[in-house]
Design a protein around this motif. Structure first.
Motif, mmCIF file in Angstrom:
data_model
loop_
_atom_site.group_PDB
_atom_site.id
_atom_site.type_symbol
_atom_site.label_atom_id
_atom_site.label_comp_id
_atom_site.label_asym_id
_atom_site.label_seq_id
_atom_site.Cartn_x
_atom_site.Cartn_y
_atom_site.Cartn_z
ATOM 1 N N LYS A 81 -34.200 115.240 58.536
ATOM 2 C CA LYS A 81 -32.919 114.699 58.388
ATOM 3 C C LYS A 81 -32.974 114.229 56.911
ATOM 4 O O LYS A 81 -31.977 114.109 56.225
ATOM 5 C CB LYS A 81 -32.625 113.614 59.219
ATOM 6 C CG LYS A 81 -32.191 114.152 60.496
ATOM 7 C CD LYS A 81 -31.414 113.287 61.335
ATOM 8 C CE LYS A 81 -31.202 113.907 62.787
ATOM 9 N NZ LYS A 81 -30.582 115.075 62.771
ATOM 10 N N SER A 230 -25.538 117.479 66.901
ATOM 11 C CA SER A 230 -26.412 116.425 66.279
ATOM 12 C C SER A 230 -27.379 116.852 65.496
ATOM 13 O O SER A 230 -27.902 115.908 64.425
ATOM 14 C CB SER A 230 -26.632 115.469 67.354
ATOM 15 O OG SER A 230 -27.635 116.082 68.395
ATOM 16 N N ARG A 231 -28.152 117.870 65.421
ATOM 17 C CA ARG A 231 -29.098 118.133 64.909
ATOM 18 C C ARG A 231 -28.727 118.614 63.310
ATOM 19 O O ARG A 231 -29.469 118.498 62.645
ATOM 20 C CB ARG A 231 -29.825 119.552 65.398
ATOM 21 C CG ARG A 231 -28.976 120.966 65.539
ATOM 22 C CD ARG A 231 -29.466 122.122 66.062
ATOM 23 N NE ARG A 231 -28.904 123.054 66.068
ATOM 24 C CZ ARG A 231 -28.701 123.878 65.073
ATOM 25 N NH1 ARG A 231 -29.070 123.820 63.830
ATOM 26 N NH2 ARG A 231 -27.675 124.958 65.146
ATOM 27 N N PHE A 238 -27.869 109.452 61.494
ATOM 28 C CA PHE A 238 -29.194 109.017 62.141
ATOM 29 C C PHE A 238 -29.373 107.861 62.195
ATOM 30 O O PHE A 238 -29.902 107.187 63.071
ATOM 31 C CB PHE A 238 -30.253 109.942 61.599
ATOM 32 C CG PHE A 238 -31.540 109.581 62.052
ATOM 33 C CD1 PHE A 238 -32.499 108.766 61.403
ATOM 34 C CD2 PHE A 238 -32.039 109.624 63.410
ATOM 35 C CE1 PHE A 238 -33.781 108.356 61.832
ATOM 36 C CE2 PHE A 238 -33.439 109.278 63.851
ATOM 37 C CZ PHE A 238 -34.172 108.681 63.425
ATOM 38 N N GLN A 241 -27.248 105.603 64.397
ATOM 39 C CA GLN A 241 -27.454 105.761 65.949
ATOM 40 C C GLN A 241 -28.816 104.921 65.945
ATOM 41 O O GLN A 241 -28.998 104.480 67.235
ATOM 42 C CB GLN A 241 -27.872 106.945 66.135
ATOM 43 C CG GLN A 241 -26.457 107.811 66.174
ATOM 44 C CD GLN A 241 -26.331 109.243 66.351
ATOM 45 O OE1 GLN A 241 -27.556 109.759 66.294
ATOM 46 N NE2 GLN A 241 -25.335 110.009 66.926
ATOM 47 N N ASN B 473 -27.845 114.930 73.625
ATOM 48 C CA ASN B 473 -27.820 114.930 72.066
ATOM 49 C C ASN B 473 -28.336 114.000 71.633
ATOM 50 O O ASN B 473 -28.039 112.695 71.701
ATOM 51 C CB ASN B 473 -26.282 114.842 71.552
ATOM 52 C CG ASN B 473 -25.633 115.989 71.554
ATOM 53 O OD1 ASN B 473 -26.138 117.259 71.275
ATOM 54 N ND2 ASN B 473 -24.141 115.957 71.842
ATOM 55 N N GLY B 474 -29.850 114.027 71.163
ATOM 56 C CA GLY B 474 -30.656 112.970 70.763
ATOM 57 C C GLY B 474 -30.431 112.599 69.434
ATOM 58 O O GLY B 474 -29.538 113.242 68.612
ATOM 59 N N LEU B 475 -31.367 111.843 69.037
ATOM 60 C CA LEU B 475 -30.955 111.480 67.612
ATOM 61 C C LEU B 475 -31.407 112.475 66.710
ATOM 62 O O LEU B 475 -30.925 112.770 65.537
ATOM 63 C CB LEU B 475 -32.135 110.391 67.448
ATOM 64 C CG LEU B 475 -31.717 108.731 68.092
ATOM 65 C CD1 LEU B 475 -32.781 107.936 67.769
ATOM 66 C CD2 LEU B 475 -30.402 108.375 67.691
ATOM 67 N N PHE B 476 -32.256 113.499 67.055
ATOM 68 C CA PHE B 476 -32.431 114.644 66.306
ATOM 69 C C PHE B 476 -32.112 115.946 66.677
ATOM 70 O O PHE B 476 -32.638 116.865 66.580
ATOM 71 C CB PHE B 476 -34.194 114.595 66.353
ATOM 72 C CG PHE B 476 -34.819 113.276 66.138
ATOM 73 C CD1 PHE B 476 -35.704 112.453 67.236
ATOM 74 C CD2 PHE B 476 -34.886 112.751 65.050
ATOM 75 C CE1 PHE B 476 -36.061 111.328 67.201
ATOM 76 C CE2 PHE B 476 -35.589 111.391 64.800
ATOM 77 C CZ PHE B 476 -36.023 110.828 65.958
ATOM 78 N N GLY B 477 -30.904 115.849 67.227
ATOM 79 C CA GLY B 477 -30.239 117.055 67.815
ATOM 80 C C GLY B 477 -30.399 117.132 69.406
ATOM 81 O O GLY B 477 -30.728 116.434 69.931
ATOM 82 N N ILE B 478 -30.148 118.489 69.847
ATOM 83 C CA ILE B 478 -30.214 118.963 71.161
ATOM 84 C C ILE B 478 -31.905 118.775 71.631
ATOM 85 O O ILE B 478 -32.377 119.320 71.020
ATOM 86 C CB ILE B 478 -29.447 120.069 71.249
ATOM 87 C CG1 ILE B 478 -28.094 120.322 71.087
ATOM 88 C CG2 ILE B 478 -29.840 120.845 72.739
ATOM 89 C CD1 ILE B 478 -27.163 119.680 71.931
#
Lengths: 282, 529
Positions: A81, A230-231, A238, A241, B473-478
């Motif tokens: 990220k 979200s990716r 980030f 969150q 949907n985690g902090l790092f995406g799916i």
């Protein structure tokens, strides 16, 4: 005597204000060296009624690099990220530079019908909160099929009113006689811009780069609205969150996310200060 | 700050972060568990079990040794087919004949001895106590081996009728005659029966009760009357006057007799049983005089012993009434099986020698399974049994392995409740009874809505659990993560488990394998098939 007291008051006031500004950074830095258990112990029940937890725990019980280890080694996602945000900002800043230079050059050194009206509109747009422009922006981007694409972040950011305004102000301060001299010497518009104006506008350019970088490095609303997965979110989202979901990681992430902005500021410190001051004065 | 220094710091920072990026990717890939999944779907869950069974033939004719014989020659072997009347085996009768002759000699000797003794004991006196009338022995006293004359032994009654004795005033003496009808009433029950006057006593009959006469009324149909009831008697005179007894009388049996020992001596026969009914004249007790001299007593004892020995010898000789002539023939046609003896064997009484399986006699395979395994199967479940069959070609028999399919026809629970016993009819008939059969039972059952691979069900103490995959949907995406849910297994085999109502629904991806133990909510990598 009165002067000394007055100076002392000034200095104290400035010190307090500086401390107020620096304190969050210091707080984050200190807490980034605490373990997850310690953070949970002191901040885990924050917001709970009748909490007896001291939220200003400034001295770690035990200094540890566990947060940094978790962020840098246990998961690659933070760093991914980081690079995503860096790449986005690089593209946006470059694009904004180009558009802002060209726009500022046009508004400051060219006369064309409706110039003032357009410039007024530009300033008005600049004054408007971004939230006002969100819905129209979303509709336009949706029609263009860019929702979920990084271009939905890049394109609106590139065409920033503030950048054009800033460059207009910087370029307007360059004497017209310089421009005319260049024309007399046979330089065209582009050559004039490249060889005469830009070298005289380095401070403004530096300021624009830094401000634009910081503004886009910290963007949160646009990715949340214009990106679907979200990716794809940049580091700023980030951080938003992680501070709520994994506080133990939040402090360490915050420290490293400051780094590019701090380095950029230090590199362009001189130019930025003079450039902001110049625009304010003007 | 020096711009060159800042550039160097920035470059070094970027380089370090690039290194960490690749390093963390490796570490992350090593630490995150990888899982394999399968979809929960509707399917059948067939169950099967294996057991070792035995072949039975219900209608097989059992040939057993009636007595203890010795086999001389055996003319049969397992799998051989015989017709009715075929010679099966011969017996060695020499020992039997010798034994029989010895017994006959013993019997003769005992009888001679008894005859000699009888004369010396014939002069002893004997007496019998017989039933005086048809009736019931209501009471019996303990009767020892020796009794003294006139010792009380029992109470004998005639329960065919009851008698009520009632007292009337003397003035009714002339009006009451035998044969008159009387009404007998039980005041407590308001129950009334009819009786007949059988006797009238003279006045003064009862000492101290002058002025009354006793009238005995016999009741032939007593109904619900019982002994010792109190009853009022009412007689209607010829002139119509109703004469009442002065007081209620007791109901008693029409005849009653107390029994006593007829003589002093030894009881030789005791037929007295409480509440037993006897005919008039039947012997209740028989006694004989106790011998007075020692010689006589000794002779008596010897006589008793000889009688016993004679009885034993006669009983032993009885068995030889059925002694065969040494040859045993088949009574039915069929196949010989289960031969358990060989030539010259000395057989024990009732030993089963072999079986004759009649032609076309139905055969069944019987096997058992533990209750927890066998309770799945029921009547109708399919079985596959492998066993040996007899193949006869040109009078030579060979054993051939064969497989047969059938259905379970009967299921019973063993006495101790630990085992279920199954039986299934076999279509084949040329199978040796008692043979071993390898049985495989299977039951397809119904389709279950939610079935998962058996490997996905894990034990959690006394309960079972399954991990399934969800996206978030985690902090790092799916990212994929596992959710643990408790399940109940309705039915399962080694491959599939059918789950009951619970956290798993059709279409869910359940974890069948993981590279390390999972934790509820943990992020995982899903291996693509």
């Amino acid at each position: 005597m009165k002067g000394r007291i007055f100076n002392a008051i000034i200095y104290i006031t400035l010190f307090l204000m500086a401390a107020l500004c620096v304190f969050p950074m210091l707080y984050t830095a200190i807490n980034s060296f605490m373990s997850a258990a310690e953070i949970q112990k002191y901040y885990g029940s924050l917001g709970a009624p009748q909490s007896n937890v001291n939220p200003l725990h400034l001295i770690p019980d035990r200094v540890t690099l566990a947060g940094y280890s978790a962020m840098l080694l246990e998961r690659p996602h933070y760093l991914m990220k980081f690079w995503t945000s860096l790449g986005l900002c690089a593209v946006i800043v470059t694009g904004q530079l180009v558009i802002s230079v060209l726009g500022g050059y046009a508004f400051s050194k060219f006369r064309f019908p409706g110039r003032d009206v357009l410039f007024f509109a530009l300033v008005a747009i600049m004054m408007m909160p971004y939230q006002v422009m969100l819905v129209p922006s979303y509709m336009v981007l949706d029609k263009m099929g860019l929702i979920g694409n990084y271009l939905s972040l890049i394109l609106p950011a590139i065409f920033s009113a503030f950048g054009i305004f800033l460059m207009h102000q910087i370029m307007a301060s360059v004497p017209d006689s310089l421009i005319e001299s260049a024309y007399i010497d046979g330089a065209g518009s582009w050559r004039t811009l490249w060889r005469v104006l830009l070298p005289n506008c380095k401070t403004g350019l530096a300021a624009l780069v830094v401000l634009s970088f910081i503004d886009n490095w910290n963007m949160v609303e646009q990715p949340l609205i214009f990106l679907k997965e979200s990716r794809q979110y940049p580091l700023s989202v980030f951080l938003l969150q992680v501070n709520t979901q994994i506080p133990a990681l939040g402090f360490a992430c915050g420290m490293l996310s400051m780094l590019p902005a701090v380095l950029l500021f230090l590199f362009f410190e001189e130019e930025m200060v003079s450039g902001i001051g110049y625009s304010v004065i003007k | 700050m020096n711009k060159k220094l800042i550039v160097r710091i920035a470059v070094i920072t970027c380089a370090v972060l690039v290194v960490f990026t690749f390093l963390s990717k490796t570490v992350y890939g090593l630490t995150i568990p990888s899982v394999s999944t399968a979809e929960a779907e509707r399917a059948f869950v067939p169950l099967s079990a294996k057991a070792t069974g035995e072949i039975y033939c219900e209608s097989a004719v059992e040939i057993n040794a009636g007595e203890s014989w010795r086999i001389d020659e055996l003319f049969i072997k397992n799998g051989m087919r015989v017709e009715a009347g075929d010679l099966l085996f011969t017996l060695d009768t020499y020992d039997m004949e010798m034994d029989m002759m010895s017994l006959e000699l013993d019997i003769l000797r005992l009888q001679n001895n008894l005859d000699e003794l009888r004369d010396s004991t014939n002069n002893l006196k004997t007496e019998r106590l017989t039933a005086p009338f048809n009736g019931v022995l209501l009471e019996t006293a303990t009767v020892d081996r020796k009794l003294v004359q006139d010792m009380y032994v029992g109470r004998y009654i005639d329960d065919s009728a009851f008698v009520v004795s009632a007292a009337f005033i003397e003035s009714y003496r002339e009006k009451i005659r035998t044969g008159m009808k009387a009404q007998v009433t039980m005041p407590e029950w308001m129950y009334s029966v009819e009786g007949t006057v059988i006797s009238v006593s003279d006045s003064g009959y009862i000492p101290g009760r002058a002025g009354v006469i006793m009238v005995n009324v016999q009741i032939d149909n007593p109904g619900a009357l019982t002994e010792n009831e109190k009853a009022l008697v009412e007689i209607t005179a010829a002139d119509g006057e109703v004469m009442l007894a002065t007081e209620p009388g007791a109901v008693r049996f029409v005849r009653e007799m107390l029994l006593y020992a007829p003589m002093s001596g030894i009881v030789s026969e005791n037929n007295m049983k409480n509440t037993a009914r006897y005919q008039q004249g039947s012997t209740l007790l028989a006694m004989y005089e106790e011998a007075q001299t020692e010689n006589a007593r000794s002779t008596q004892r010897t006589r008793d012993e000889l009688n016993i020995q004679l009885e034993i010898a006669k009983k032993r000789l009885e068995k030889y009434q059925y002694i065969p002539d040494g040859q045993v023939f088949a009574e039915v046609a069929g196949m010989i099986s289960g031969i358990a003896v060989k030539e010259r064997d000395l057989l024990q009484k009732d030993t089963i020698l072999f079986y004759i399986q009649p032609d076309d006699a139905p055969l069944e395979v019987r096997f058992s399974l533990p209750v927890d395994v066998g309770e799945t199967f029921s009547v109708g479940s399919q079985i596959s049994a492998e066993f040996n069959t007899i193949k006869t070609v040109d009078d030579s028999t060979t054993i051939v392995k064969k497989k047969s399919n059938s259905d379970i026809s009967k299921v019973t629970l063993s006495d101790d409740g630990s085992v279920l016993e199954f039986s299934a009819q076999l279509k084949e008939t040329n199978i040796l009874m008692g043979g071993v059969a390898e049985v495989s039972v299977s039951e397809r059952g119904e389709a279950y809505d939610i079935t998962v691979p058996a490997a996905s069900v894990s034990d959690r103490g006394s309960k079972k659990a399954v991990y399934y995959i969800k996206e978030r949907n985690g902090l790092f995406g799916i990212e994929y993560y596992v959710v643990e849910t408790e399940v109940t297994v309705d039915r399962g085999n080694t491959n599939l488990s059918a789950l009951g109502e619970g956290g798993i629904t059709q279409g869910m991806q359940v974890v069948t394998y993981s590279s390390r133990p999972l934790i509820d909510g943990e992020t995982v990598k899903v291996k693509q098939p």
